[in-house]
Design an enzyme around this catalytic site. Structure first.
Site, PDB file in Angstrom:
ATOM      1  NE  ARG A  68       1.686  -0.765  -9.866  1.00 46.97           N
ATOM      2  CZ  ARG A  68       2.155  -0.174  -8.777  1.00 46.97           C
ATOM      3  NH1 ARG A  68       3.427   0.207  -8.694  1.00 46.97           N
ATOM      4  NH2 ARG A  68       1.372   0.029  -7.730  1.00 46.97           N
ATOM      5  CG  ASP A  89      -6.877  -0.669  -9.685  1.00 50.17           C
ATOM      6  OD1 ASP A  89      -7.276   0.025  -8.726  1.00 50.17           O
ATOM      7  OD2 ASP A  89      -5.940  -1.508  -9.578  1.00 50.17           O
ATOM      8  N   GLY A 130       8.569  -3.331  -0.678  1.00 52.30           N
ATOM      9  CA  GLY A 130       7.678  -2.436   0.073  1.00 52.30           C
ATOM     10  C   GLY A 130       7.821  -0.976  -0.300  1.00 52.30           C
ATOM     11  CB  SER A 134       3.847  -3.997  -7.774  1.00 49.45           C
ATOM     12  OG  SER A 134       2.833  -3.047  -7.769  1.00 49.45           O
ATOM     13  CB  SER A 135       8.242  -5.977  -3.954  1.00 51.15           C
ATOM     14  OG  SER A 135       7.625  -5.468  -2.790  1.00 51.15           O
ATOM     15  CG  ASP A 157      -0.380  -3.094  -8.031  1.00 55.57           C
ATOM     16  OD1 ASP A 157      -0.528  -2.087  -8.754  1.00 55.57           O
ATOM     17  OD2 ASP A 157      -0.510  -3.068  -6.798  1.00 55.57           O
ATOM     18  CE1 TYR A 179      -5.629   0.714  -3.386  1.00 57.14           C
ATOM     19  CE2 TYR A 179      -7.284  -0.838  -2.622  1.00 57.14           C
ATOM     20  CZ  TYR A 179      -6.561  -0.266  -3.644  1.00 57.14           C
ATOM     21  OH  TYR A 179      -6.792  -0.666  -4.936  1.00 57.14           O
TER      22      TYR A 179
HETATM   23  C1  GLA Z   1      -2.321  -0.406  -5.121  1.00 54.83           C
HETATM   24  C2  GLA Z   1      -3.339  -1.456  -5.579  1.00 54.83           C
HETATM   25  C3  GLA Z   1      -3.733  -1.226  -7.041  1.00 54.83           C
HETATM   26  C4  GLA Z   1      -4.161   0.212  -7.292  1.00 54.83           C
HETATM   27  C5  GLA Z   1      -3.155   1.195  -6.691  1.00 54.83           C
HETATM   28  C6  GLA Z   1      -3.634   2.614  -6.743  1.00 54.83           C
HETATM   29  O1  GLA Z   1      -1.116  -0.541  -5.799  1.00 54.83           O
HETATM   30  O2  GLA Z   1      -2.808  -2.738  -5.430  1.00 54.83           O
HETATM   31  O3  GLA Z   1      -4.742  -2.138  -7.404  1.00 54.83           O
HETATM   32  O4  GLA Z   1      -5.446   0.430  -6.789  1.00 54.83           O
HETATM   33  O5  GLA Z   1      -2.844   0.892  -5.336  1.00 54.83           O
HETATM   34  O6  GLA Z   1      -3.813   3.006  -8.063  1.00 54.83           O
END
Ligand code: GLA
Length: 337
Positions: free
Chosen positions: A16, A25, A106, A110-111, A152, A201
């Site tokens: 994505r 989110d 990576g 979103s692999s 993701d 994060y």
């Molecule tokens: C990563 C997380 C998502 C989202 C993004 C930032 O991709 O897996 O859930 O929080 O960061 O928007």
């Protein structure tokens, strides 16, 4: 999404890119990602008492017993994601197969989510895209230890051909928004690996939850003056990013729906500024790349996409305006072939 048990299976799940709405989110805010036409495919046969996968991008296979106890301890590194899915799904029978992908691994597309979603489908997950996303979100959390949101996995599971997905991460209502024909979406890698991403994060997620302890759910705050009661200046800025980002997602989705690409592009640039200054998840390399792309004729907007700290920038442009990076098409979500 799945039929009767079969012995030979091929499951496909897309990566994505998030057009706008980052770090929203985890507080049930708004996001606007799309599933892309870069995918991970898992092919194989059910049988045995372990899940054994070889990958075209990894030297070592993943070998996961069906009763795996600690997915985060699985080796090699990529086996953690397979183990996370096995632990959440607990399939009654094993699987032997191969993983191939057209996604850069990576890079912020979103692999890992695509791998989890494809593995879950291949192992016999039976349910709707939302349940698939919830299961694989938990798999990602147990595998990585990162308290990630649902964006993701949900984008990968529920993608709609030709559309971005406006997702309310509280109600989990998905509104597909058509991407106009005259819009080209490009993803450009900054060349910077996302190294700090996991620890930062979790720290950012904790700070927005600390802000919510003062002002209540940020998704319900529409006026940034309401954040003045947060005494800590840093927390106030973190919260301000979330509140203003939710508003920008609404604006960008409406603009996209109306075919107003310049307005959508401006919202993207403002999103980058907020991620840089208020949420502080950008880097000099990402900032310079965004500035250069935005200065290119025919580019409506650009911003870092995903968690930040390196990885990719997404740009919204007129067709042909950019030649670098990947041109991605909004695509359907995960499915069995
Ligand atoms: C990563 C997380 C998502 C989202 C993004 C930032 O991709 O897996 O859930 O929080 O960061 O928007």
């Amino acid at each position: 999404m799945n039929g009767a048990p079969v012995s030979a299976v091929t499951a496909v799940a897309p990566g994505r890119v998030n057009l706008i709405g980052d770090h929203t989110d985890t507080t049930g805010g708004l996001v606007l990602p799309l599933a892309v036409d870069l995918v991970t495919t898992v092919t194989g046969r059910t049988g045995g008492t372990e899940v054994v996968l070889t990958s075209d991008t990894e030297a070592e296979p993943a070998r996961v017993p069906l009763d795996v106890a600690d997915p985060a301890a699985a080796t090699p590194g990529w086996a953690r994601y397979v183990a996370g899915v096995v632990a959440e799904l607990r399939p009654p029978v094993g699987f032997t197969g191969t993983v191939t992908t057209t996604l850069p691994v990576g890079a912020g597309l979103s692999s890992s989510a695509a791998l989890e979603v494809a593995v879950a489908l291949a192992l016999g997950f039976d349910g709707d895209p939302l349940d698939l996303a919830r299961l694989t979100q938990r798999a990602e959390q147990v595998a990585s230890g990162v308290p990630c949101g649902i964006m993701d996995q949900l984008a990968s599971a529920a993608g709609v051909d030709g559309h971005a997905l406006l997702i309310d991460c509280h109600s989990l209502v998905i509104t597909p928004v058509p991407v106009p024909d005259g819009a080209e979406i490009r993803v450009v890698h900054s060349g910077q690996a996302r190294e700090l991403a996991s620890s930062a994060y979790a720290e950012r997620a904790a700070s927005v939850h600390a802000a919510e302890a003062v002002v209540g759910p940020l998704r319900l705050v529409h006026d940034i003056d309401a954040l003045d009661v947060i005494e800590d200046e840093l927390l106030r800025r973190r919260a301000r990013h979330v509140v203003t980002e939710n508003a920008r997602v609404r604006r960008a989705a409406a603009a996209l729906q109306a075919g107003d690409l310049p307005t959508a592009g401006r919202a993207m640039v403002a999103s980058h500024t907020s991620l840089r200054d208020d949420f502080e998840v950008s880097t000099d390399v990402l900032d310079r790349l965004v500035e250069r792309l935005v200065a290119t004729p025919g580019v409506h907007g650009a911003r870092l996409t995903g968690a930040g700290f390196g990885g990719c920038v997404v740009a919204l442009a007129e067709p042909g305006a950019l030649t670098e990076g990947w041109q991605v098409q909004p695509s359907r979500g995960a499915h069995l072939l």
